[in-house]
Design an enzyme around this catalytic site. Structure first.
Site: not given
Length: 289
Positions: A60, A64, A124-125, A128
């Site tokens: 996590t 990652k 978002g970019a 995730a």
């Protein structure tokens, strides 16, 4: 079977609870622990885990991307995401995989939603959103629009996928697996979010600080299904905003359980009953546990 989840912070992780519940369904004995690891210490800590007999691991934040470097091979999903959340020991080698995006798709299906021909707004970019693009492309979305507070980041991610899809169109060994027509992928700043959407996915961490992305009201004009990857005992502000505009909503707890189930399957070959575990987790959150 010796398993673990690595990250920082890690004490809050519900992964041990989830995977022990999966194991109990199949009468399997596993050891699944939380291991605190900072980026600079992660390679050495993971090496000790290997020596101790580790058979698989979850990774996590903030590890990652770093986990890519620990793998001997990468799955297509890990390559697409540019990140690894699942490490699988295969003989003496380690395969890096990413189950985040497919976990989200599975949760959306559980809510009765199909991505085929869907018009999707991704907010978002970061990692995730990067992790869900491959599965969303393969699921047959018609249009994916990526928005971010810093438009440049959204534009970079969109161009990356436009290039990938162009290169894949007629190439053998495609970077995507879908037989469906590729989606139109566009991008911009948050003000460009106004439009006709079937679904909005918030992949930012705004909910963790009790805030929401500053999306225009026009993003909700078609009453899209609204999903926030953040979860907790209370709804994050983005979902409260969407709910106030009569949109159906869901938080990210289901995604957490579904991506875990896909990791668990990679290690064991067992297919968990995710609904039973999700119901238990939801009850725990409601009680504040």
């Amino acid at each position: 079977m010796k398993l673990a989840v690595f990250g920082s912070p890690i004490a809050h992780s519900r992964s041990p609870q989830i995977h022990q519940a999966f194991a109990a369904q199949h009468g399997r004995q596993i050891e699944y622990t939380r291991i605190l690891a900072e980026p600079e210490s992660f390679p050495a800590i993971f090496a000790r885990f290997q020596v101790a007999g580790g058979a698989g691991a979850n990774v996590t934040v903030p590890l990652k991307e770093l986990a890519l470097q620990l793998c001997d091979q990468l799955s297509l999903r890990a390559e697409q995401a540019g990140a690894v959340n699942t490490l699988i020991k295969q003989g003496e080698l380690w395969l890096g995989h990413n189950t985040d995006g497919d976990g989200l798709v599975a949760d959306l299906l559980r809510h009765g939603l199909s991505l085929q021909n869907a018009r999707v707004l991704l907010v978002g970019a970061g990692g995730a959103i990067r992790g869900v693009l491959g599965p969303f492309v393969d699921a047959g979305c018609q249009h994916i629009h990526i928005v971010n507070r810093t438009a440049r980041k959204a534009d970079t991610l969109a161009r990356e996928w436009q290039t990938r899809l162009t290169a894949a169109a007629g190439a053998t060994g495609s970077a995507v697996t879908s037989k469906l027509a590729p989606p139109r992928i566009t991008s911009g700043g948050l003000p460009t979010a106004a439009g006709e959407w079937d679904m909005i996915i918030n992949g930012t961490s705004s909910g963790l600080s009790n805030q929401r992305p500053e999306l225009p009201e026009g993003a909700l004009q078609e009453h899209p299904f609204c999903y926030d990857m953040v979860y907790g005992s209370e709804l994050p502000p983005f979902l409260l905003w969407a709910q106030a505009h009569n949109c159906a909503i869901a938080d990210g707890l289901g995604m957490l359980v579904e991506q875990a189930a896909l990791s668990y399957f990679q290690w064991t070959g067992d297919v968990p009953n995710t609904q039973a575990v999700l119901d238990s987790m939801r009850s725990d959150l409601t009680r504040g546990e």
